[in-house]
Each structure stands twice: as structure tokens, then as C-alpha cells.
Design a protein around this motif. Structure first.
Motif, PDB file in Angstrom:
ATOM      1  N   GLU A 224      12.349 -38.003   5.851  1.00 46.10           N
ATOM      2  CA  GLU A 224      12.080 -36.561   6.002  1.00 46.10           C
ATOM      3  C   GLU A 224      10.539 -36.081   5.476  1.00 46.10           C
ATOM      4  OE1 GLU A 224      14.647 -34.327   3.286  1.00 46.10           O
ATOM      5  OE2 GLU A 224      16.462 -35.882   3.997  1.00 46.10           O
ATOM      6  N   GLY A 225       9.922 -36.974   4.802  1.00 40.25           N
ATOM      7  CA  GLY A 225       8.576 -36.504   4.463  1.00 40.25           C
ATOM      8  C   GLY A 225       7.713 -37.539   3.661  1.00 40.25           C
ATOM      9  N   GLY A 226       6.583 -37.217   2.921  1.00 39.98           N
ATOM     10  CA  GLY A 226       5.931 -38.135   2.139  1.00 39.98           C
ATOM     11  C   GLY A 226       5.612 -37.687   1.079  1.00 39.98           C
ATOM     12  N   LEU A 227       5.222 -38.699  -0.216  1.00 45.44           N
ATOM     13  CA  LEU A 227       4.837 -38.097  -1.498  1.00 45.44           C
ATOM     14  C   LEU A 227       3.424 -38.376  -1.568  1.00 45.44           C
ATOM     15  CD1 LEU A 227       6.191 -37.263  -4.168  1.00 45.44           C
ATOM     16  CD2 LEU A 227       6.092 -39.684  -4.775  1.00 45.44           C
ATOM     17  N   PHE A 228       2.835 -37.401  -1.721  1.00 45.80           N
ATOM     18  CA  PHE A 228       1.324 -37.466  -1.988  1.00 45.80           C
ATOM     19  C   PHE A 228       0.886 -37.047  -3.360  1.00 45.80           C
ATOM     20  CE2 PHE A 228       1.957 -36.559   2.565  1.00 45.80           C
ATOM     21  CZ  PHE A 228       1.022 -37.230   3.186  1.00 45.80           C
ATOM     22  N   THR A 229      -0.044 -37.533  -3.797  1.00 46.89           N
ATOM     23  CA  THR A 229      -0.943 -37.080  -5.083  1.00 46.89           C
ATOM     24  C   THR A 229      -1.781 -36.243  -4.859  1.00 46.89           C
ATOM     25  OG1 THR A 229      -2.410 -39.055  -4.820  1.00 46.89           O
ATOM     26  CG2 THR A 229      -0.471 -39.507  -6.097  1.00 46.89           C
ATOM     27  N   VAL A 230      -2.130 -35.474  -5.710  1.00 46.13           N
ATOM     28  CA  VAL A 230      -3.291 -34.475  -5.673  1.00 46.13           C
ATOM     29  C   VAL A 230      -3.882 -34.188  -7.266  1.00 46.13           C
ATOM     30  CG1 VAL A 230      -2.090 -32.466  -5.573  1.00 46.13           C
ATOM     31  CG2 VAL A 230      -4.275 -32.415  -4.836  1.00 46.13           C
ATOM     32  N   THR A 231      -5.132 -34.354  -7.324  1.00 43.95           N
ATOM     33  CA  THR A 231      -5.789 -34.089  -8.747  1.00 43.95           C
ATOM     34  C   THR A 231      -6.531 -32.964  -8.676  1.00 43.95           C
ATOM     35  OG1 THR A 231      -5.915 -36.632  -8.761  1.00 43.95           O
ATOM     36  CG2 THR A 231      -7.344 -34.950 -10.627  1.00 43.95           C
ATOM     37  N   LEU A 232      -6.472 -32.075  -9.715  1.00 45.59           N
ATOM     38  CA  LEU A 232      -6.841 -30.523  -9.986  1.00 45.59           C
ATOM     39  C   LEU A 232      -7.022 -30.317 -11.455  1.00 45.59           C
ATOM     40  CD1 LEU A 232      -4.180 -28.255 -10.152  1.00 45.59           C
ATOM     41  CD2 LEU A 232      -3.845 -29.989  -8.207  1.00 45.59           C
ATOM     42  N   PHE A 233      -7.834 -29.277 -11.700  1.00 47.94           N
ATOM     43  CA  PHE A 233      -7.954 -28.866 -13.308  1.00 47.94           C
ATOM     44  C   PHE A 233      -6.604 -28.272 -13.784  1.00 47.94           C
ATOM     45  CE2 PHE A 233     -12.132 -29.755 -12.095  1.00 47.94           C
ATOM     46  CZ  PHE A 233     -12.964 -29.732 -13.402  1.00 47.94           C
ATOM     47  N   ARG A 234      -6.197 -28.684 -14.934  1.00 51.65           N
ATOM     48  CA  ARG A 234      -5.176 -28.088 -15.468  1.00 51.65           C
ATOM     49  C   ARG A 234      -4.795 -26.630 -15.460  1.00 51.65           C
ATOM     50  NH1 ARG A 234      -2.407 -32.029 -18.827  1.00 51.65           N
ATOM     51  NH2 ARG A 234      -3.218 -33.955 -18.961  1.00 51.65           N
ATOM     52  N   LYS A 235      -5.915 -25.931 -15.506  1.00 47.83           N
ATOM     53  CA  LYS A 235      -5.967 -24.599 -15.726  1.00 47.83           C
ATOM     54  C   LYS A 235      -5.472 -23.792 -14.460  1.00 47.83           C
ATOM     55  CE  LYS A 235     -10.851 -23.283 -15.232  1.00 47.83           C
ATOM     56  NZ  LYS A 235     -11.950 -22.648 -16.069  1.00 47.83           N
ATOM     57  N   VAL A 236      -5.371 -24.611 -13.293  1.00 49.16           N
ATOM     58  CA  VAL A 236      -5.282 -23.781 -11.922  1.00 49.16           C
ATOM     59  C   VAL A 236      -3.801 -24.405 -11.662  1.00 49.16           C
ATOM     60  CG1 VAL A 236      -7.572 -23.451 -11.448  1.00 49.16           C
ATOM     61  CG2 VAL A 236      -6.514 -25.393 -10.710  1.00 49.16           C
ATOM     62  N   MET A 237      -3.141 -25.127 -12.446  1.00 44.65           N
ATOM     63  CA  MET A 237      -1.883 -25.949 -11.800  1.00 44.65           C
ATOM     64  C   MET A 237      -0.938 -24.889 -11.478  1.00 44.65           C
ATOM     65  SD  MET A 237       0.390 -28.767 -14.072  1.00 44.65           S
ATOM     66  CE  MET A 237       0.550 -27.544 -15.391  1.00 44.65           C
ATOM     67  N   ASP A 238      -0.704 -23.907 -12.287  1.00 46.28           N
ATOM     68  CA  ASP A 238       0.322 -22.926 -11.952  1.00 46.28           C
ATOM     69  C   ASP A 238       0.052 -22.319 -10.468  1.00 46.28           C
ATOM     70  OD1 ASP A 238       1.874 -23.514 -14.318  1.00 46.28           O
ATOM     71  OD2 ASP A 238       1.418 -21.818 -15.305  1.00 46.28           O
ATOM     72  N   ASP A 239      -1.209 -21.697 -10.246  1.00 53.25           N
ATOM     73  CA  ASP A 239      -1.462 -21.189  -9.160  1.00 53.25           C
ATOM     74  C   ASP A 239      -1.568 -22.208  -7.965  1.00 53.25           C
ATOM     75  OD1 ASP A 239      -2.758 -19.015  -7.610  1.00 53.25           O
ATOM     76  OD2 ASP A 239      -4.617 -20.617  -7.390  1.00 53.25           O
ATOM     77  N   PHE A 240      -1.859 -23.341  -8.277  1.00 57.02           N
ATOM     78  CA  PHE A 240      -1.649 -24.364  -7.193  1.00 57.02           C
ATOM     79  C   PHE A 240      -0.246 -24.539  -6.504  1.00 57.02           C
ATOM     80  CE2 PHE A 240      -1.190 -28.377  -5.449  1.00 57.02           C
ATOM     81  CZ  PHE A 240      -2.110 -28.712  -4.513  1.00 57.02           C
ATOM     82  N   LYS A 241       0.570 -24.610  -7.389  1.00 58.22           N
ATOM     83  CA  LYS A 241       1.862 -24.798  -7.262  1.00 58.22           C
ATOM     84  C   LYS A 241       2.516 -23.706  -6.612  1.00 58.22           C
ATOM     85  CE  LYS A 241       3.419 -27.472 -11.564  1.00 58.22           C
ATOM     86  NZ  LYS A 241       4.387 -27.495 -12.652  1.00 58.22           N
ATOM     87  N   ALA A 242       2.352 -22.300  -7.055  1.00 60.38           N
ATOM     88  CA  ALA A 242       2.678 -21.206  -6.074  1.00 60.38           C
ATOM     89  C   ALA A 242       2.265 -21.322  -5.074  1.00 60.38           C
ATOM     90  CB  ALA A 242       2.348 -20.242  -6.892  1.00 60.38           C
ATOM     91  N   LYS A 243       0.689 -21.573  -4.490  1.00 58.00           N
ATOM     92  CA  LYS A 243       0.301 -21.793  -3.186  1.00 58.00           C
ATOM     93  C   LYS A 243       0.929 -22.832  -2.365  1.00 58.00           C
ATOM     94  CE  LYS A 243      -2.531 -18.150  -3.715  1.00 58.00           C
ATOM     95  NZ  LYS A 243      -3.553 -18.302  -3.993  1.00 58.00           N
ATOM     96  N   ALA A 244       1.152 -23.943  -2.814  1.00 56.50           N
ATOM     97  CA  ALA A 244       1.858 -24.918  -2.236  1.00 56.50           C
ATOM     98  C   ALA A 244       3.157 -24.529  -1.871  1.00 56.50           C
ATOM     99  CB  ALA A 244       1.856 -26.303  -3.156  1.00 56.50           C
TER     100      ALA A 244
END
Length: 404
Positions: free
Chosen positions: A220-240
Motif C-alpha cells: 500500500e505504501g512506504g515508511l519514510f523518516t523525516v527530521t524536524l524541530f520538536r517545537k513544530v512537531m504538532d503543526d507538521f503532523k496536522a499538515k501531513a
């Protein structure tokens, strides 16, 4: 497998001639295959004891049959991937069931014939009851371990959104021990790989450029890693999530992963110690699919116990049948004990014809019963004394089709 009829009639000269006539007719017409069924001279006891024993043996007969069926079903479950070989494992005293039946010999060592019939019946009941008790204990433990293994397999066989990642991720895939940075795992549909590569850096501020890498893939798909700053984690999850990229709630914890692997190894150890071979091959020790295959195919202690106790229960069951024929023959034909027992294997296409022949040959034993069989509409009070089928001759059925 098939059905057998265990019957008896008086052994005087007249009835022995009837036996010969019946045997000749059924053989020539291919109605059944017949063989004498040898029952030794048992101690008769009193009439009252025989009447009481007749009822007890009927219950024991049904009980033993149910245990045999349960064990046969369990052998089928344990041999899930070799169901075509199940019948080969249903043996009695080392031979196939039909051979055991047609060459039946009373086990003098287990059931001494000098004992009262009641004692023999109680010994048989005790034996079958013990087998049932052991079966309950072993099957409960078996089902528990099998259930745990199935639960674990569900965790390992699901898609990348749900399955465990313990055997997929590695320490080097993550940025660890950083106060500011964190590595997330994102499941991306196959159709969105290009979109992911183009947009992941801009889904939020403070995403580390070129930090993505695919570490696993399924249908069905792939599992990707991505590294970012902790303080934007919630925002990144929502946009993803808005872009159909699903962030897995997973954080690399070496201790937790070690515990999960130890749980897996403990299950393998429990399984192998209780049921299967003394040693689990090293190549299977950490492979979930390998463990499942080993679990299903190995012929270990559980299967051996089932095979041994199927034989014990079957042998006990046929001795119960022999006891029933003896008791019923004495009650029906009287003393001194003189009857002939025979085992018939009816031709499936000739069951009704075979019954008619038996009725004609032996109708002189009970004219009333014979008449009622010839005319089922006749109302003869007192003829049906129980649910057991009644014929002029003593009759009990041995149905091996229940083991198919």
C-alpha cells in the motif's frame, strides 16, 4: 471412514445355521463385509446388576465417543497444514481403525475378565474420564499459546499503519538524544511518493532539508523518516494529515523494543517447551513467519499425546461396545451365556436391503419387533423402551464417519 453394525444372536445350532445363511446372502449380494467379533466369557453377575449396567454403559458409550471425536478434531487443528495426513494418525494399538475393529481382541491385561462386569465398566469410565481431564488441561494451554502467537502475528502481518515496527527500524534511522530535533515516521501511499518528496520540507517550518528516507515498503505504501524541530512537531503532523501522509506514533526506545523482542522469544520458548521439538532452529528464533510455520508443522509432544490418547480412548470405546453386546445378549437371550457376535460393514448403497435380510433371517428371535419393522405404522405398546434402535437381534452402531 465408514459405519459398522455390531450385532449378536443366540449361538445354538438353529441360530448358527441362520448366521451362515445370513453371511452367505450378504456376501453374495455384496450387501456387507462381515467378520466375527470375539467377546470372551465374562462374569455375568445378577440380573439386577446387568439391568443397571446396561443403562450405565449406554451413557459411557456416548461419553467415550464424544472424547474420541474431540481428540480427532484437535489432531486436525494441530496438523492444520497437513490435513490430508490426519487419518494416518488416527490409529488404535498401532493399526488403522478398521483393522482394529475387524480383528478385535479383548485386552486381558487392562480389563481382566475374572473381574465383575461393574469393575470393568468402572475401569473403562475412569480411563476415559482421565483422558478428558488431561485433554482439557492441554487444550487450554495450547489455545492460550496459539492465541498469543496469533495476536503477535497480527501485529507483524498488518500494514505499515498498524504493524509493529520493532523488526523494521534501526537505531541509525533516528536522530537520538537531541534537545531540539526529533525523527518522525510517516506512512506515504505509493501514489503520493513524488508529492511527498516535493512537499515534505515545506509542510512546516524547521524541517531538516533532505532528511527523508524510505526504510520499509508494503503493497500500500512506504515508511519514510523525516527530521524536524520538536517545537513544530504538532503543526507538521496536522499538515501531513491534510495531505494524506500519516505520521506513526512511534518513538525509538531501545529498552521498549528489547522488551518486545524478549516477549517474542519467551513465547517461542514456552511453545517449544510445552509442545514441540527440544530445540527451535536458530534460523527461526527471531522470525515471526518462521515461528508460525514451525508451530503448525512440527510433530512434538502435544501431537504425540493426542495420538497416544486417541488410541487409548478408541480401544476403551470398542471395549465398551463389546461389554454392551455381552450385557444385552445375556438380558435378551438368557443363560447360559451362548451367543455369536459379528461385525458388519454395510455397503452404503445397500443399507435398507441389508436391514431387510437381517430381519428375515432373525425374525424368529422376536416376532413382534420384526413385524413392527416390516410395518412401521404398527402401534405396539412397550416396544420402544428407549432411544436405542431395537431389532430382533442385538444391535449397536459404530460410526467412524464422525472422525472424517
Amino acid at each position: 471412514m465408514s459405519e459398522f453394525w455390531l450385532i449378536s444372536a443366540p449361538g445354538d445350532k438353529t441360530n448358527l445355521q441362520a448366521w451362515e445363511r445370513m453371511n452367505t446372502v450378504t456376501s453374495k449380494s455384496n450387501l456387507s463385509s462381515n467378520s466375527k467379533f470375539h467377546i470372551p466369557d465374562l462374569k455375568v453377575g445378577t440380573l439386577d446388576a446387568l439391568v443397571g449396567l446396561s443403562d450405565e454403559l449406554g451413557k459411557l458409550d456416548s461419553f467415550a465417543e464424544s472424547i474420541i471425536k474431540k481428540i480427532a478434531q484437535y489432531i486436525g487443528e494441530v496438523m492444520e497444514d497437513s490435513k490430508d495426513k490426519v487419518q494416518e494418525n488416527l490409529l488404535a494399538n498401532g493399526v488403522d481403525l478398521i483393522s482394529y475393529l475387524t480383528r478385535f481382541e479383548w485386552d486381558m491385561a487392562k480389563y481382566p475378565i475374572k473381574q465383575p462386569l461393574k469393575n470393568i465398566s468402572e475401569a473403562l469410565a475412569k480411563q476415559v474420564t482421565q483422558i478428558e481431564s488431561d485433554l482439557k488441561t492441554r487444550s487450554a494451554a495450547y489455545n492460550n499459546i496459539k492465541g498469543n502467537l496469533q495476536s503477535l502475528e497480527k501485529k507483524t502481518m498488518g500494514n505499515l499503519l498498524t504493524r509493529t515496527l520493532a523488526d523494521i527500524v534501526h537505531k541509525e534511522d533516528f536522530v537520538l538524544d537531541s534537545e531540539y530535533l526529533i525523527t518522525l515516521l510517516v506512512v506515504v501511499p505509493k501514489s503520493s511518493y513524488v508529492q511527498w518528496q516535493k512537499t515534505y520540507e515545506s509542510l512546516s517550518d524547521m524541517v531538516v532539508p533532505r532528511s527523508t528516507k524510505m526504510i520499509a515498503e508494503d503493497a500500500e505504501g512506504g515508511l519514510f523518516t523525516v527530521t524536524l524541530f520538536r517545537k513544530v512537531m504538532d503543526d507538521f503532523k496536522a499538515k501531513a494529515r491534510e495531505n494524506r501522509f500519516m505520521v506513526r506514533e512511534f518513538y525509538y526506545d531501545e529498552k521498549e523494543l528489547k522488551c518486545e523482542k524478549e516477549e517474542l522469544m519467551k513465547l517461542a520458548s514456552d511453545k517449544k517447551q510445552q509442545y514441540w521439538q527440544p530445540l527451535l532452529p536458530a534460523c527461526l528464533s527471531t522470525s515471526h513467519s518462521g515461528m508460525a510455520l514451525w508451530f503448525q508443522q512440527s510433530s512434538g509432544p502435544l501431537l504425540r499425546w493426542l495420538k497416544v490418547n486417541f488410541s487409548e480412548a478408541f480401544v476403551a470405546w470398542i471395549h465398551v461396545k463389546a461389554l454392551r453386546v455381552f450385557v444385552e445378549s445375556v438380558l435378551r437371550y438368557g443363560l447360559p451365556v451362548n451367543f455369536q457376535a459379528m461385525l458388519l460393514q454395510p455397503n452404503r448403497k445397500s443399507v435398507k436391503r441389508l436391514r431387510d435380510v437381517l430381519n428375515v433371517v432373525f425374525k424368529h428371535l422376536d416376532e413382534v419387533a420384526a413385524a413392527s419393522i416390516m410395518d412401521p405404522g404398527m402401534d405396539i405398546p412397550g416396544l420402544q423402551l428407549s432411544n436405542q434402535e431395537y431389532y430382533p437381534y442385538v444391535y449397536f452402531k459404530i460410526d467412524l464417519s464422525l472422525l472424517d
